[in-house]
Design an enzyme around this catalytic site. Structure first.
Site, short mmCIF file in Angstrom:
data_model
loop_
_atom_site.label_atom_id
_atom_site.label_comp_id
_atom_site.label_asym_id
_atom_site.label_seq_id
_atom_site.Cartn_x
_atom_site.Cartn_y
_atom_site.Cartn_z
N ASN A 146 -32.44 23.92 17.52
CA ASN A 146 -34.09 23.93 16.99
C ASN A 146 -34.75 25.26 17.26
O ASN A 146 -35.77 24.22 17.70
CB ASN A 146 -34.45 22.52 17.14
CG ASN A 146 -33.61 20.96 17.01
OD1 ASN A 146 -31.97 21.89 15.99
ND2 ASN A 146 -33.74 19.97 16.88
N ARG A 184 -22.55 14.37 18.78
CA ARG A 184 -22.62 13.72 18.67
C ARG A 184 -21.58 13.03 18.40
O ARG A 184 -20.37 12.98 17.67
CB ARG A 184 -23.72 13.22 18.44
CG ARG A 184 -25.32 14.08 19.29
CD ARG A 184 -26.53 13.81 18.11
NE ARG A 184 -26.16 15.16 16.90
CZ ARG A 184 -27.15 15.29 16.61
NH1 ARG A 184 -28.79 14.72 16.96
NH2 ARG A 184 -27.64 15.85 15.26
#
Length: 357
Positions: free
Chosen positions: A90, A222
């Site tokens: 990010n 994830r």
């Protein structure tokens, strides 16, 4: 791969002024901060933001993500010194370095230069011997240590190193030794990209979002991010490869293979719409629409190339409606990520490449 011939590559995006005031500093941190006119980076406001950015740099040299670096951390709220906040995810680390480079270019202030060098040394140290980068460094157990294309983390690192190695403003201040190290790291990174492109029946296709750092096999992130071909991250990888002037045959082959895969993997005749369900909750669903533009799934099943959808239970489904509402509304399982690449950028690249031959 031969010595890189593409260091003097595409310049960074053009600058345009942003009209902001000191009292709104909290709202300016983000990629738009790189689009000011050069003179702005020597302003009182820019230097104040740069001073704040320095406060967030860890002892290892990295920066955190999802943090407004334009706002000075409060007393007792500084970034922990255990290194757990360091990341390339990010726009962590890469965006602060790009911003500091512009301030250095405009001011020649050594305190910003030294902070940038610490960040660059940190970034170079984080690279694996195989050419990849983890999501976080120092390494942490779990998917954080995988070679990470997810959310374009590794592509942002390579783009930064490409510009550092080129030595053009705003990176002209970087010494030749570090520029050489950036070139070498960049070459290893490009080789890693070429090595990790997935083949199906001997044909080059796309890339996965993350790979095991030891085996380079597709890996889980994830619980809802499985080993799979990516309709999102593959676009960023191809776009980066298309920025290489005078590409060698293996780079051309990688681009052509990736583009073909995106073309055949486009999903047509559907769109994703928001609606309110019978429980008065916000939701999303897929509906038929003959006039809709093409979409791509975030995840395509390895081997079958079918779009797949996983919720937090990690169960594979083949329809969007089968996963839980929280994930349907909280994650981008569909997008038009490849539209501009296929319609505009690839044809332009094709023309440039043909002209170079």
């Amino acid at each position: 791969m031969r010595a890189l011939r593409y260091i003097a590559v595409l310049s960074l995006i053009g600058f345009c002024p942003l009209l902001v005031h000191a009292e709104t500093v909290a709202s300016v941190w983000g990629s738009a901060i790189l689009r000011h006119e050069r003179d702005w980076y020597s302003s009182t406001q820019a230097r104040a933001i740069a001073d704040s950015v320095l406060r967030y740099q860890s002892r290892e040299g990295g920066w955190p993500k999802n943090t407004d670096l334009a706002v000075l951390p409060g007393s007792g709220a500084d970034i922990p010194s255990d290194g757990r906040e360091n990341t390339f995810d990010n726009e962590g680390t890469t965006l602060p370095m790009q911003f500091l480079a512009r301030v250095i270019d405009a001011t020649a202030d050594d305190k910003y230069r030294q902070a940038f060098f610490r960040g660059l040394d940190y970034t170079l140290a984080a690279q694996y011997a195989n050419g990849g980068w983890p999501q976080v460094y120092p390494l942490r157990e779990g998917y954080y240590s995988h070679v990470t294309f997810n959310d374009n983390a590794m592509i942002r690192v390579l783009s930064l190193l490409r510009d550092v190695a080129g030595g053009k403003p705003p990176f002209a201040f970087v010494d030749e030794q570090r520029r050489r190290r950036a070139r070498e790291a960049l070459e290893r990174g490009v080789d890693l990209i070429l090595r990790t492109q997935i083949k199906q029946d001997g044909v080059l296709t796309a890339w996965c979002s993350q790979y095991d750092e030891h085996t380079l096999e597709p890996a889980w992130a994830r619980r809802y991010e499985p080993p799979s071909l990516s309709g999102n991250e593959s676009v960023g990888i191809i776009r980066f490869l298309m920025g290489i002037p005078h590409p060698e045959p293996e780079v051309i082959a990688a681009i052509e293979g990736g583009v073909r895969w995106l073309q055949i993997s486009a999903l047509r005749g559907i769109r994703v719409e928001r609606f309110t369900n019978d429980k008065s909750e916000h939701d999303k669903r897929v509906v038929a629409d003959a006039d809709a533009g093409p979409l791509w799934a975030r995840f395509y099943e390895l081997g079958t190339n079918r779009p797949i959808f996983l919720g937090r239970d990690s169960v594979v489904h083949y329809t969007f409606a089968e996963i839980e509402r929280e994930r349907r509304t909280g994650y981008a399982y569909y997008g038009d990520w490849a539209r501009e690449l296929l319609d505009e950028e690839y044809p332009a690249w094709k023309g440039r490449t043909a002209a170079e031959r």
